[in-house]
Write a protein that holds these residues in place. Structure first.
Motif, PDB file in Angstrom:
ATOM      1  N   ASP A 436      12.670   8.843   2.503  1.00 37.32           N
ATOM      2  CA  ASP A 436      13.283   8.762   3.663  1.00 37.32           C
ATOM      3  C   ASP A 436      12.664   8.225   4.760  1.00 37.32           C
ATOM      4  N   VAL A 437      13.372   8.101   5.855  1.00 30.63           N
ATOM      5  CA  VAL A 437      12.865   7.317   7.172  1.00 30.63           C
ATOM      6  C   VAL A 437      11.404   7.964   7.565  1.00 30.63           C
ATOM      7  N   GLY A 438      11.571   9.252   7.572  1.00 28.67           N
ATOM      8  CA  GLY A 438      10.227   9.733   8.249  1.00 28.67           C
ATOM      9  C   GLY A 438       9.064   9.376   7.406  1.00 28.67           C
ATOM     10  N   VAL A 439       8.807   9.596   6.181  1.00 32.06           N
ATOM     11  CA  VAL A 439       7.600   9.078   5.310  1.00 32.06           C
ATOM     12  C   VAL A 439       7.680   7.574   5.524  1.00 32.06           C
ATOM     13  N   LYS A 440       8.738   7.049   5.331  1.00 30.10           N
ATOM     14  CA  LYS A 440       8.744   5.734   5.376  1.00 30.10           C
ATOM     15  C   LYS A 440       7.834   4.920   6.636  1.00 30.10           C
ATOM     16  N   ALA A 441       8.082   5.542   7.629  1.00 27.87           N
ATOM     17  CA  ALA A 441       7.632   5.281   9.092  1.00 27.87           C
ATOM     18  C   ALA A 441       6.227   5.418   8.896  1.00 27.87           C
ATOM     19  N   LYS A 442       5.763   6.680   8.331  1.00 28.20           N
ATOM     20  CA  LYS A 442       4.283   6.876   8.210  1.00 28.20           C
ATOM     21  C   LYS A 442       3.544   5.969   7.203  1.00 28.20           C
ATOM     22  N   ILE A 443       4.276   5.486   6.173  1.00 32.52           N
ATOM     23  CA  ILE A 443       3.550   4.735   5.200  1.00 32.52           C
ATOM     24  C   ILE A 443       3.314   3.284   5.927  1.00 32.52           C
ATOM     25  N   TYR A 444       4.278   2.756   6.762  1.00 32.69           N
ATOM     26  CA  TYR A 444       4.421   1.721   7.570  1.00 32.69           C
ATOM     27  C   TYR A 444       3.192   1.605   8.583  1.00 32.69           C
ATOM     28  N   LYS A 445       2.928   2.871   9.023  1.00 36.48           N
ATOM     29  CA  LYS A 445       2.042   2.891  10.102  1.00 36.48           C
ATOM     30  C   LYS A 445       0.497   2.793   9.494  1.00 36.48           C
ATOM     31  N   LEU A 446       0.551   3.421   8.407  1.00 37.39           N
ATOM     32  CA  LEU A 446      -0.800   3.499   7.458  1.00 37.39           C
ATOM     33  C   LEU A 446      -1.043   2.024   7.080  1.00 37.39           C
ATOM     34  N   MET A 447      -0.283   1.156   6.660  1.00 36.36           N
ATOM     35  CA  MET A 447      -0.425  -0.032   6.042  1.00 36.36           C
ATOM     36  C   MET A 447      -0.920  -1.049   7.334  1.00 36.36           C
ATOM     37  N   ASN A 448      -0.218  -0.703   8.513  1.00 36.34           N
ATOM     38  CA  ASN A 448      -0.714  -1.460   9.661  1.00 36.34           C
ATOM     39  C   ASN A 448      -2.178  -0.776   9.986  1.00 36.34           C
ATOM     40  N   ASP A 449      -2.344   0.250   9.996  1.00 35.90           N
ATOM     41  CA  ASP A 449      -3.788   0.801  10.208  1.00 35.90           C
ATOM     42  C   ASP A 449      -4.929   0.009   9.203  1.00 35.90           C
ATOM     43  N   LEU A 450      -4.441  -0.050   7.752  1.00 41.07           N
ATOM     44  CA  LEU A 450      -5.299  -0.478   6.865  1.00 41.07           C
ATOM     45  C   LEU A 450      -5.442  -2.026   7.065  1.00 41.07           C
ATOM     46  N   LYS A 451      -4.317  -2.606   7.783  1.00 36.69           N
ATOM     47  CA  LYS A 451      -4.537  -4.137   8.036  1.00 36.69           C
ATOM     48  C   LYS A 451      -5.636  -4.451   9.132  1.00 36.69           C
ATOM     49  N   GLN A 452      -5.497  -3.402   9.985  1.00 40.72           N
ATOM     50  CA  GLN A 452      -6.480  -3.478  11.207  1.00 40.72           C
ATOM     51  C   GLN A 452      -7.934  -3.236  10.836  1.00 40.72           C
ATOM     52  N   GLN A 453      -8.394  -2.555   9.669  1.00 41.20           N
ATOM     53  CA  GLN A 453      -9.423  -2.321   9.092  1.00 41.20           C
ATOM     54  C   GLN A 453      -9.935  -3.500   8.310  1.00 41.20           C
ATOM     55  N   GLY A 454      -9.245  -4.505   8.004  1.00 36.50           N
ATOM     56  CA  GLY A 454      -9.540  -5.705   7.324  1.00 36.50           C
ATOM     57  C   GLY A 454      -9.340  -5.318   5.770  1.00 36.50           C
ATOM     58  N   ILE A 455      -8.233  -4.614   5.562  1.00 39.07           N
ATOM     59  CA  ILE A 455      -8.070  -4.378   3.991  1.00 39.07           C
ATOM     60  C   ILE A 455      -6.864  -5.184   3.917  1.00 39.07           C
ATOM     61  N   GLY A 456      -6.738  -5.873   2.578  1.00 36.64           N
ATOM     62  CA  GLY A 456      -5.747  -6.749   2.182  1.00 36.64           C
ATOM     63  C   GLY A 456      -4.911  -5.938   1.254  1.00 36.64           C
ATOM     64  N   ILE A 457      -3.361  -6.147   1.783  1.00 41.09           N
ATOM     65  CA  ILE A 457      -2.397  -5.761   1.059  1.00 41.09           C
ATOM     66  C   ILE A 457      -1.351  -6.682   0.264  1.00 41.09           C
ATOM     67  N   LEU A 458      -1.323  -6.373  -1.023  1.00 42.15           N
ATOM     68  CA  LEU A 458      -0.427  -7.180  -1.610  1.00 42.15           C
ATOM     69  C   LEU A 458       0.941  -6.531  -2.101  1.00 42.15           C
ATOM     70  N   MET A 459       2.032  -6.659  -1.754  1.00 41.05           N
ATOM     71  CA  MET A 459       3.178  -5.835  -1.634  1.00 41.05           C
ATOM     72  C   MET A 459       4.394  -6.684  -2.049  1.00 41.05           C
ATOM     73  N   VAL A 460       4.986  -5.781  -3.284  1.00 39.19           N
ATOM     74  CA  VAL A 460       6.255  -6.297  -3.684  1.00 39.19           C
ATOM     75  C   VAL A 460       7.391  -5.509  -3.058  1.00 39.19           C
ATOM     76  N   SER A 461       8.506  -5.870  -2.653  1.00 38.83           N
ATOM     77  CA  SER A 461       9.399  -5.236  -2.149  1.00 38.83           C
ATOM     78  C   SER A 461      10.863  -5.651  -2.707  1.00 38.83           C
ATOM     79  N   GLU A 462      11.823  -4.794  -2.627  1.00 41.75           N
ATOM     80  CA  GLU A 462      13.199  -5.193  -3.047  1.00 41.75           C
ATOM     81  C   GLU A 462      13.903  -5.043  -1.805  1.00 41.75           C
ATOM     82  N   GLU A 463      13.545  -4.577  -0.633  1.00 34.25           N
ATOM     83  CA  GLU A 463      14.089  -4.475   0.427  1.00 34.25           C
ATOM     84  C   GLU A 463      13.578  -5.622   1.439  1.00 34.25           C
ATOM     85  N   MET A 464      14.666  -6.522   1.882  1.00 36.31           N
ATOM     86  CA  MET A 464      14.074  -7.689   2.474  1.00 36.31           C
ATOM     87  C   MET A 464      13.901  -7.290   3.768  1.00 36.31           C
TER      88      MET A 464
END
Lengths: 502, 313
Positions: A436-464
């Motif tokens: 759901d959107v609530g958890v989605k928002a949380k995951i996006y925020k986390l991804m952004n935090d990880l990015k700021q820490q210099g972590i690399g993220i490789l993501m496949v998604s079916e949602e454009m």
């Protein structure tokens, strides 16, 4: 107004101490579509399961076609004319298509206990043809067909029984655009026939398009019923979460940004018959998106990068492993070198269901916790508690079984497991699927935090939209081959990417 | 209050306490109905020594069952290790013990190799080892008497107790507080997710068979200590004894997180006390087996974890 087919009044359902549904009343009318909308764990699947006979309500009455209705099982509900489609596989491997179509109904073809296969196949042929599945051979084993075809065969089975009520529980989540379109067609046809339809979906645009009425639930409680103009993603989102949510919940910036240093390098990676000659570098602090149709090989690509599938040729190199440059040959090497993998199929591939949250979270980081060979229960509990709190998993305590959690909370546990291992590269396959959107928002925020820490993220998604909203670069794949590379910008549109992958 | 009672009586709780409750009931019943025969020191002593062999083997088997395999080789493997060890060492005591364990581990490795390399269910490999081991033991013992008179000096309660405590203690530690044990439970719950969590599934499965082989080798030593000879019937029925006892102890049939090592101790005690008590009642040995079968069915029906058998639709 159309006739009310089913009324469920003051429904309650408790699982042990968990109150899944509290005093919810709903009704469905013939020839209309009712949407059930809410966050994960809001009780929408629970209430439809009760209607479909999966389990009985703790309290409450259901009236179906004017009579009291107490289904004893799913079969019972089916006989009464209520068909239930879920996002999980509902067919049984090892049996033919025709046998699956008539599962539990073989009696009509039997004379003195011997089922006439010829007749069974004939009738199955007819049902498949009527549902636009003329390319499916009823005599072939069901597993020769893709997940999507199987889902369609299952749908054909449901429709062949002339349902009065059709419940579609997140079925579209697992399907490609083509499959979704087919489901939408079916909904229109059934509506015209006077079937009452109940839809559960996280895709709010889909809900807006299809539903005549939308019932919003939150935490097992009825919130509101919307109709007409009120059925739009913004209103629904607000009601679901109970507070205003910013218009966008993806990354706020629209520029491509990452450090120069490469963390993971994929060279000429090929798995025969699935994908060929993949070449790309993942940089520090980069979110690298991969987009394509479901069968383009991108899911297998991630598995291969992680070391779970042996490539035919090519290599995956981690530039800063424990011992310098490291080839990711198998999953053990990857995890030891702090690479994380979040699979698409949560229930089958990443979770230990009948196991505590604690054991799920520490599964990959026991090496970090052990002293000699001893692993103290206290350190396990501490780590699990810390990571579960960080992900804000909704739970009673860390000893709770994972299978009792809702989808979004399960995904939080999966992420917590990799955070516990101090992962420095994340490989994510559809990280927000069915969430759901609530958890989605949380995951996006986390991804952004990880990015700021210099972590690399490789993501496949079916949602454009997810790719455009989150990724610094997007590599598109088509028929197993690398196709185009898009760089993050405000101008990038869904249409650009769709044009590249089809 | 009401809810607490309901929780206490729920199937889940019942499942967990049935094995232990059953054991206590059986002990109480036999204590009061055998004119004190059951509680006599002699009886208890022989009960412990009898049960020790099965318990040692069962403890190691828990590791294999936790990752969702069955080891059917135990009896034959026991005979095989004892015979081979005798042939290699000529019956010299300490080397015999050591070689017994070595050959036990070898049997475990063969099972693991066939299971993992050949992708064959481990119980099939086990069945083959069982028959081959039994056949070999009978062939060799037909032409050769293998006496181990020296071993009889250890046929004493203290020795059995020490071995038991060391083996069970070590296994308890390994199973609950180290990677080897924890990973077995994860593999049993979901092998795919285990692999994708970066755990080498094959390696840890093999380690489970190695542990099982060590305990089997030790069980073989105890068997020889008790009978002072290696013969065609060494370790007969050990595999069924172990599997029945573990089931009575409420072990999870599909392995996984619900697997508890205490199932071994509760189950083996249950099994042997039942046997012993029924004989003390004066029941014919053949009938004892029938009563045991009924008991077994009852306990398993109540205590088996059905969550994985549930089918929707």
């Amino acid at each position: 107004m159309e006739e009310i087919v089913l009324k469920a009044e003051h429904m309650f359902k408790e699982f042990g101490a968990t109150k899944a549904v509290t005093d919810v009343t709903l009704q469905v009318r013939a020839g209309t579509v009712l949407g059930l909308v809410g966050e994960n764990g809001s009780g929408k699947s629970t209430i439809s399961s009760m209607i479909a006979g999966v389990y009985p309500p703790t309290k409450g009455t259901m009236t179906y076609l004017g009579k009291e209705y107490h289904p004893k099982s799913v079969l019972d509900a089916r006989k009464a004319g209520i068909q239930y489609l879920t996002q999980e596989q509902g067919t049984i491997d090892g049996m033919t298509v025709a046998e699956n179509v008539f599962l539990g109904e073989e009696d009509q073809f039997s004379k003195v206990g011997n089922v006439s296969m010829r007749k069974l196949n004939q009738v199955a042929r007819k049902i498949l043809d009527e549902n636009g599945l003329s390319y499916v051979d009823p005599k072939k084993p069901i597993e020769t067909y893709s997940f999507e075809d199987r889902k369609m065969i299952e749908t054909a089975r449901s429709l062949s029984q002339q349902p009065r009520i059709l419940i579609i529980d997140e079925t579209t989540t697992a399907l490609s655009q083509k499959g979704r379109d087919r489901i939408y067609e079916i909904i229109d046809e059934q509506k015209a026939k006077g079937t009452a339809i109940i839809i559960i979906s996280h895709d709010l645009d889909e809900v807006q398009r299809l539903c005549d009425q939308v019932l919003i639930m939150r935490g097992g409680v009825y919130i509101d019923t919307l109709s007409g103009e009120d059925i739009n993603p913004n209103t629904m989102r607000q009601k679901m979460i109970g507070r205003e949510l910013g218009g966008t919940y993806y990354r706020a910036d629209t520029t491509c940004s990452y450090q120069d240093e490469v963390v993971l390098s994929v060279q000429d990676l090929t798995v025969d018959g699935i994908f060929y000659q993949m070449n790309f570098d993942l940089h520090k602090g980069e979110i690298l998106g991969i987009g394509g149709l479901s069968e383009c090989g991108m899911h297998e690509l991630l598995k291969t990068v992680f070391g779970a599938i042996k490539p035919t040729s090519g290599s995956v190199t981690l530039t800063e492993g424990l011992k310098g440059e490291t080839q990711l040959k198998n999953t053990a090497v990857s995890v030891r070198n702090k690479v994380a993998y979040i699979p698409k199929d949560r229930d089958k591939e990443s979770l230990f269901q009948a196991t505590s949250i604690k054991e799920n979270i520490v599964a990959s980081c026991l090496d970090k916790l052990k002293k000699g060979i001893f692993i103290s229960p206290r350190s396990e509990k501490k780590t699990a508690q810390k990571e579960a709190d960080r992900m804000e998993v909704k739970m009673q305590n860390v000893e709770q079984m994972v299978r009792d959690l809702s989808g979004g909370n399960k995904q939080k546990v999966v992420i917590a497991k990799w955070l516990a291992n101090d992962s420095r590269v994340f490989i994510m396959d559809c990280p927000t699927r069915g969430i759901d959107v609530g958890v989605k928002a949380k995951i996006y925020k986390l991804m952004n935090d990880l990015k700021q820490q210099g972590i690399g993220i490789l993501m496949v998604s079916e949602e454009m939209m997810e790719l455009i909203g989150m990724a610094d670069r997007i590599i598109t794949m088509k028929d197993g081959r690398q196709n185009q590379v898009f760089t993050r910008s405000a101008q990038l549109s869904e249409a650009d990417i769709i044009a590249a992958i089809i | 209050m009401n809810q607490r009672v309901r929780k206490l009586l729920s199937m889940d709780t019942l499942r967990k306490i049935i094995p232990l409750a059953g054991l206590i009931i059986v002990i109480l019943v036999f204590s009061f109905t055998t004119n004190g025969l059951f509680l006599r020191w002699n009886n208890i002593q022989s009960l412990i020594m009898q049960a020790a062999i099965t318990l040692v083997a069962a403890t190691g088997t828990v590791f294999v069952m936790a990752h969702n395999n069955l080891d059917f080789s135990l009896g034959g493997a026991c005979a095989l290790s004892a015979v081979l060890s005798y042939l290699v060492t000529g019956g010299e005591l300490i080397p015999f013990f050591i070689m017994c364990i070595v050959f036990g581990v070898m049997c475990g490795l063969i099972s693991a190799f066939i299971h993992i390399g050949g992708r064959v269910p481990a119980f099939m490999a086990g069945l083959c080892i069982m028959f081959a081991g039994r056949g070999l033991a009978q062939t060799v013992s037909a032409s050769k008497t293998m006496l181990m008179v020296g071993a009889a000096q250890f046929n004493q309660l203290w020795f059995f107790l020490v071995v038991l405590i060391v083996v069970f203690g070590a296994c308890y530690f390994l199973f609950n507080y180290t990677k080897v044990g924890k990973y077995q439970k994860l593999i049993g719950t979901n092998p795919m997710a285990t692999q994708l969590s970066g755990i080498n599934v094959n390696k840890y499965k093999t380690l489970a068979f190695v542990i099982c082989g060590v305990t089997l080798g030790i069980a073989a030593c105890l068997t020889i200590v008790r009978s002072a000879a290696v013969n065609g019937n060494t370790g007969l029925n050990l595999e069924t004894d172990v599997l029945l006892a573990l089931s009575l102890g409420g072990i999870s049939m599909q392995g996984g997180s619900a697997t508890r090592i205490r199932s071994a101790i509760i189950g083996v005690m249950f099994y042997f006390i039942l046997d012993n008590g029924l004989l003390l009642w004066g029941l014919d040995a053949d009938y004892v087996d029938i009563v045991k079968a009924i008991f077994f069915l009852l306990t398993v029906t109540i205590s088996i974890d059905r969550s994985q058998y549930s089918v929707i639709a």
